[in-house]
Design an enzyme around this catalytic site. Structure first.
Site, short mmCIF file in Angstrom:
data_model
loop_
_atom_site.label_atom_id
_atom_site.label_comp_id
_atom_site.label_asym_id
_atom_site.label_seq_id
_atom_site.Cartn_x
_atom_site.Cartn_y
_atom_site.Cartn_z
N CYS A 115 16.65 87.56 -9.48
CA CYS A 115 16.67 87.25 -10.84
C CYS A 115 16.11 88.37 -11.54
O CYS A 115 15.16 88.93 -11.32
CB CYS A 115 15.54 85.73 -11.22
N ASP A 168 12.68 75.62 -7.22
CA ASP A 168 13.80 76.74 -7.11
C ASP A 168 13.24 77.92 -7.32
O ASP A 168 13.44 78.46 -8.57
CB ASP A 168 14.81 76.08 -7.82
N SER A 178 -4.28 89.12 3.59
CA SER A 178 -3.72 88.12 4.32
C SER A 178 -2.38 88.47 5.00
O SER A 178 -2.04 87.88 6.10
CB SER A 178 -3.16 87.26 3.01
N GLY A 207 11.87 76.29 -12.34
CA GLY A 207 12.04 77.90 -12.06
C GLY A 207 12.76 78.67 -13.15
O GLY A 207 14.01 78.44 -13.25
N ARG A 258 24.02 87.70 -4.05
CA ARG A 258 24.01 88.23 -5.68
C ARG A 258 23.73 87.10 -6.66
O ARG A 258 23.77 86.09 -6.37
CB ARG A 258 25.54 88.64 -6.02
N GLY A 259 22.91 87.69 -7.66
CA GLY A 259 22.64 86.63 -8.56
C GLY A 259 23.59 86.18 -9.43
O GLY A 259 24.89 86.65 -9.73
N MET A 260 23.87 84.74 -9.59
CA MET A 260 24.99 84.07 -10.33
C MET A 260 24.98 84.34 -11.77
O MET A 260 25.93 84.04 -12.43
CB MET A 260 24.95 82.43 -10.16
N ALA A 261 24.05 85.08 -12.06
CA ALA A 261 24.11 85.34 -13.70
C ALA A 261 24.12 87.13 -13.54
O ALA A 261 23.76 87.70 -14.61
CB ALA A 261 22.79 85.32 -14.46
P1 XMP Z 1 15.56 83.08 -4.07
O1 XMP Z 1 14.15 83.62 -4.23
O2 XMP Z 1 15.24 81.89 -2.92
O3 XMP Z 1 15.94 82.23 -5.76
O4 XMP Z 1 16.39 83.85 -3.65
C1 XMP Z 1 17.21 81.49 -5.64
C2 XMP Z 1 17.32 80.91 -6.78
O5 XMP Z 1 17.37 82.02 -7.91
C3 XMP Z 1 18.15 81.57 -8.97
N1 XMP Z 1 19.25 82.46 -9.44
C4 XMP Z 1 19.29 83.34 -10.57
N2 XMP Z 1 18.30 83.55 -11.44
N3 XMP Z 1 19.52 85.08 -12.32
C5 XMP Z 1 18.32 84.44 -12.24
O6 XMP Z 1 17.32 84.41 -13.30
C6 XMP Z 1 20.41 85.10 -11.67
O7 XMP Z 1 21.46 85.77 -11.46
C7 XMP Z 1 20.45 84.01 -10.37
N4 XMP Z 1 21.11 83.71 -9.47
C8 XMP Z 1 20.54 82.72 -8.86
C9 XMP Z 1 18.71 80.08 -8.61
O8 XMP Z 1 17.76 79.18 -9.28
C10 XMP Z 1 18.51 80.22 -7.36
O9 XMP Z 1 18.56 78.95 -6.74
#
Ligand code: XMP
Length: 469
Positions: A298, A331, A461, A291, A379-382
């Site tokens: 993301c 992922d 759908s 992913g 929150r996004g880890m990045a």
């Molecule tokens: P879902 O859609 O299930 O995705 O919420 C979770 C996955 O997103 C990834 N992830 C990130 N990808 N920037 C990204 O591009 C981010 O800040 C970030 N934080 C998480 C990670 O693979 C997670 O499992």
């Protein structure tokens, strides 16, 4: 130019089914070469998704949680330890106090370690046992010796007592705890009725050979050796090399070093191509995580212009991983049980979920009210938030403009317990397998036939042309 597709671009073609009840459909799968799970759901190593509470509940319900790494080594180790000690057929090093431990210390320890009893010992020998019931109405100032059940009144077992034997003794004497001692009264373990009951009532839990819950933990590609060593010593079952662009020399070197130094399963990623999958597998990966940019939080694809729509990414990686018999973890981007079914039908063995699990009781963080509805933060880890916290923790200068975020912060609706969410996801997946004429995830993969749909097909759908509550 090739076309990349994702979950909403396709549907699975229904096939003749011999299934009479979806409950008979197995969702057992492999997380890595050597770890099996009773369902294919993995909670994401995000700091708004997986800490100890989520790890415990995921494994209790047949999946697994991956503890995030946006913390100190001690904090992450303590979360792994909490999961490993939450259940166990035999507790090998039961917590104990000395005869003169004061009652307030005992209360503090029980609360901190989240246990309801403590053994009392001297030089490793059993002197007594104290349960939360013993201290409930006791005044501060008393010591362990004055309130414990003394050794002569304690029923004990020998080291090597089997759970079935322990069950009989616990039942016969109507007791909750069975300390195991050797011929010299040295403490060798503890069996509790709660653990035995858990084992009987939850045959689908993800357990290691010693009956402890399975748990994973994330590491980075910088300063990872000390963290990996501490996690392995704490009993972690699998390490996840957590890097957004996993097809990199840094990830490969980290993977090789970890595999050389420790006897541990390692998941590597994230990649989206056959070449990336091959390089990670040849460097020693026990599973490959797929992913780049599909996640709910993301923005990698917007910021960098790079990525591959998730269904095509899974198929790219599966086509190579299959040759090596290495499992693929899908992922990101999964919102419904239908997406989960499609990811597995495309060949993934498990799926990692973030936003679907972030709104549960077990995810870290408080409940908030937004526009009159209960929500939790994701929150996004990045993203800015996670990076600013990391810089603060590591005493680095926090110049906001130094960070180029590839993730965002947001909220998800509060969704109750993770157990209920997993039930819905697994139930939907079982129905999906049945629609495809299979009886298992393998059957789903063998029978799967995708059909590409148009925007009109997608619109049709979902529910449509009715008023929504
Ligand atoms: P879902 O859609 O299930 O995705 O919420 C979770 C996955 O997103 C990834 N992830 C990130 N990808 N920037 C990204 O591009 C981010 O800040 C970030 N934080 C998480 C990670 O693979 C997670 O499992």
């Amino acid at each position: 130019m090739k076309t990349g597709l994702t979950f909403d671009d396709v549907l699975l073609v229904p096939k003749k089914s011999s299934v009479t009840s979806r409950k008979n459909i197995s969702v057992k799968t492999r997380l890595t070469k050597n770890i099996e799970l009773n369902n294919p759901i993995v909670s994401s190593n995000m700091d708004t998704v997986t800490e100890a509470k989520m790890g415990i509940e995921m494994a209790r319900n047949g999946g697994i949680g991956i503890i995030h790494r946006f913390n100190s080594i001690d904090e992450q180790v303590s979360m792994v330890t909490s999961v490993k000690r939450a259940e166990s057929l035999i507790i090998e090093n039961p917590y104990s106090v000395s005869l003169d431990t004061k009652i307030d210390e005992i209360k503090f320890l029980m609360k901190k370690k989240k246990v309801h009893s403590l053994l009392v010992s001297e030089d490793g020998k059993l002197q007594g046992i104290i349960t939360s019931r013993d201290i409930r109405f006791q005044k501060n100032g008393k010591i362990a010796k004055e309130i414990m059940t003394p050794r002569e009144k304690i029923i004990t077992g020998k080291p090597g007592t089997l759970p079935e034997e322990a069950k009989e003794v616990l039942d016969k004497y109507r007791i909750e705890k069975l300390p195991l001692v050797d011929s010299e009264n040295r403490i060798m373990g503890l069996i509790t009725s709660r653990d035995i009951l858990n084992n009987i009532n939850r045959p689908y839990a993800s357990l290691d050979k010693r009956g402890r819950l399975l748990v994973g933990a994330a590491i980075g590609v910088k300063d990872y050796l000390e963290r990996a060593k501490a996690l392995v010593e704490a009993g972690v079952d699998v390490l996840v090399i957590d890097i957004a662009h996993g097809h990199s020399e840094l990830a490969i070197t980290t993977l090789q070093t970890i595999k050389k130094n420790f006897k541990i399963e390692v998941i590597a990623g994230n990649v989206v191509t056959g070449e990336g999958t091959k390089d990670l597998i040849e460097a020693g990966a026990d599973a490959v995580k797929v992913g780049v940019g599909p996640g709910s939080i993301c923005i990698t694809r917007i910021v960098t212009g790079a990525g591959i729509p998730q269904l095509t990414a899974i198929m790219n990686c599966v086509s190579i991983a299959k040759k090596y018999d290495v499992p693929i973890i899908a992922d990101g981007g999964i919102r419904t049980s239908g997406d989960l079914t499609k990811a597995l039908a495309a060949g993934a063995s498990t799926a990692m979920l973030g936003s679907v699990l972030a709104g549960t009781d077990e995810s870290p963080g408080d409940l908030l009210i937004k526009d009159g509805r209960r929500v939790k933060i994701i929150r996004g880890m990045a993203g800015y938030g996670a990076n600013m916290s990391k810089r603060e923790r590591e005493n680095m200068s926090s110049e906001v403009f130094d960070i180029v975020p590839e993730g965002v912060e947001g909220v998800v609706p509060y969704r109750g317990s993770v157990k209920d969410i997993l039930k819905q996801l697994v139930g939907g997946l079982q129905s999906g397998i049945s629609y495809c004429g299979g009886h298992s995830i393998l059957g789903l993969q063998q029978n799967a036939e995708f059909i590409r749909i148009t925007g009109a097909g997608k619109k049709e759908s979902g529910s449509h042309d009715i008023g929504r509550f």
